[in-house]
Scaffold this active site. Sequence first.
Site, PDB file in Angstrom:
ATOM      1  N   LEU A 205     -16.504  -6.428  -9.308  1.00  0.00           N
ATOM      2  CA  LEU A 205     -18.041  -6.502  -9.252  1.00  0.00           C
ATOM      3  C   LEU A 205     -18.436  -5.813 -10.599  1.00  0.00           C
ATOM      4  O   LEU A 205     -18.419  -4.599 -10.772  1.00  0.00           O
ATOM      5  CB  LEU A 205     -18.702  -6.042  -8.130  1.00  0.00           C
ATOM      6  N   ASP A 206     -19.282  -6.549 -11.499  1.00  0.00           N
ATOM      7  CA  ASP A 206     -19.746  -5.971 -12.662  1.00  0.00           C
ATOM      8  C   ASP A 206     -20.552  -7.031 -13.194  1.00  0.00           C
ATOM      9  O   ASP A 206     -21.035  -8.085 -12.751  1.00  0.00           O
ATOM     10  CB  ASP A 206     -18.506  -5.652 -13.436  1.00  0.00           C
ATOM     11  N   ILE A 207     -21.056  -6.877 -14.204  1.00  0.00           N
ATOM     12  CA  ILE A 207     -22.053  -7.633 -14.928  1.00  0.00           C
ATOM     13  C   ILE A 207     -21.320  -8.881 -15.486  1.00  0.00           C
ATOM     14  O   ILE A 207     -20.035  -8.883 -15.510  1.00  0.00           O
ATOM     15  CB  ILE A 207     -22.824  -7.168 -16.547  1.00  0.00           C
TER      16      ILE A 207
ATOM     17  N   ALA B  28      -0.229  -4.620   5.963  1.00  0.00           N
ATOM     18  CA  ALA B  28       0.531  -3.756   5.267  1.00  0.00           C
ATOM     19  C   ALA B  28       1.073  -2.833   6.096  1.00  0.00           C
ATOM     20  O   ALA B  28       2.246  -2.886   6.476  1.00  0.00           O
ATOM     21  CB  ALA B  28      -0.738  -2.936   4.400  1.00  0.00           C
TER      22      ALA B  28
ATOM     23  N   ASP C  13       0.790  -1.241   0.118  1.00  0.00           N
ATOM     24  CA  ASP C  13       0.084   0.230   0.170  1.00  0.00           C
ATOM     25  C   ASP C  13       0.863   1.156   0.205  1.00  0.00           C
ATOM     26  O   ASP C  13       1.079   1.919   0.918  1.00  0.00           O
ATOM     27  CB  ASP C  13      -1.103   0.000   1.183  1.00  0.00           C
TER      28      ASP C  13
ATOM     29  N   ASN D  92     -20.611 -10.808 -17.876  1.00  0.00           N
ATOM     30  CA  ASN D  92     -19.442 -11.187 -18.940  1.00  0.00           C
ATOM     31  C   ASN D  92     -18.357 -10.261 -18.657  1.00  0.00           C
ATOM     32  O   ASN D  92     -17.156 -10.604 -19.112  1.00  0.00           O
ATOM     33  CB  ASN D  92     -20.348 -10.441 -20.430  1.00  0.00           C
ATOM     34  N   THR D  93     -18.633  -8.963 -18.308  1.00  0.00           N
ATOM     35  CA  THR D  93     -17.463  -8.312 -17.788  1.00  0.00           C
ATOM     36  C   THR D  93     -16.481  -8.829 -16.868  1.00  0.00           C
ATOM     37  O   THR D  93     -15.275  -8.689 -16.920  1.00  0.00           O
ATOM     38  CB  THR D  93     -17.918  -6.758 -17.546  1.00  0.00           C
TER      39      THR D  93
ATOM     40  N   THR E 212     -13.111  -5.352   6.668  1.00  0.00           N
ATOM     41  CA  THR E 212     -12.949  -5.068   7.874  1.00  0.00           C
ATOM     42  C   THR E 212     -12.883  -3.631   8.585  1.00  0.00           C
ATOM     43  O   THR E 212     -12.605  -3.548   9.695  1.00  0.00           O
ATOM     44  CB  THR E 212     -11.467  -5.687   8.240  1.00  0.00           C
TER      45      THR E 212
ATOM     46  N   ASP F 239      -5.627  -7.592  -5.628  1.00  0.00           N
ATOM     47  CA  ASP F 239      -6.790  -6.920  -4.757  1.00  0.00           C
ATOM     48  C   ASP F 239      -7.833  -6.104  -5.635  1.00  0.00           C
ATOM     49  O   ASP F 239      -7.709  -4.876  -5.154  1.00  0.00           O
ATOM     50  CB  ASP F 239      -6.337  -6.489  -3.361  1.00  0.00           C
ATOM     51  N   MET F 240      -8.489  -6.559  -6.301  1.00  0.00           N
ATOM     52  CA  MET F 240      -9.319  -5.695  -7.177  1.00  0.00           C
ATOM     53  C   MET F 240     -10.872  -5.536  -6.790  1.00  0.00           C
ATOM     54  O   MET F 240     -11.469  -4.777  -7.194  1.00  0.00           O
ATOM     55  CB  MET F 240      -9.045  -5.962  -8.635  1.00  0.00           C
ATOM     56  N   LYS F 241     -11.113  -6.461  -6.004  1.00  0.00           N
ATOM     57  CA  LYS F 241     -12.539  -6.610  -5.574  1.00  0.00           C
ATOM     58  C   LYS F 241     -13.618  -6.168  -6.708  1.00  0.00           C
ATOM     59  O   LYS F 241     -14.649  -5.366  -6.728  1.00  0.00           O
ATOM     60  CB  LYS F 241     -12.944  -5.408  -4.380  1.00  0.00           C
TER      61      LYS F 241
END
Length: 231
Positions: free
Chosen positions: A67-69, A208, A14, A71-72, A118, A63-65
């Site tokens: 979340l999308d449709i 971190a 980080d 297909n994406t 967290t 660590d991208m988390k």
Amino acid sequence: MAGSLRDRLIVGLDVPTVKDAEAVVRELDGVASFYKIGYQLAFAGGLDFARELASGGTNVFLDMKLLDIDNTVARGVENIVRMGVSMLTLHAYPKAMRAAVEAAKGSDLCLLAVTVLTSMDAQDVVEAGYEYDPHTLVLRRAEQALAAGMGGIVCSAAEASAVRKVVGPKLALVTPGIRPAGAERGDQKRVVTPADALRNGSSHLVVARPIIGAVDRRAAAEAILAEMANA
């Protein structure tokens, strides 16, 4: 995926620049072997750095988390598989998880479901519009991740024992919010020491600030590994 203690300690890079990240990796050479790259570094050239680390045999937790449709998410996961990283996070939404699992099929990429951050407590969860308290929401999402075929869970180490009972012994259980005994909590609200996290069932610990912000990063990492060994 749990192995030696070195393989179970994930150092969060980080830091603002790749140059800073390279300095951390140099300082921790021979002590750490697993690094997390999140938004801050990713958007400053960190994705190329992740490829470089992975190609050299270093474990990378991206660590991208996501979340999308569907297909994406799937197309993104397919490209991340080609990067050679070891772990990738998605928010634990069932459709997104199922799409990611299908896209990563046949690869060594461990997909991790992020349950509840967290940095969030009960009031934060209510404010976000959820009807569950954090503990209940974590367990519900852990069940959904297991059903989707995910490789592991991200949760607070305070919830690790309960999550482990839900998902069984095989899934990776990655816990951020780790603070060595006596360390400041920072912006984390649900924190646990390294030894307690392992006792609670965590397979990997993400650390971190206690390492990156230390005057002697190498000594800080070694001290955390010693705490882990005591567990």
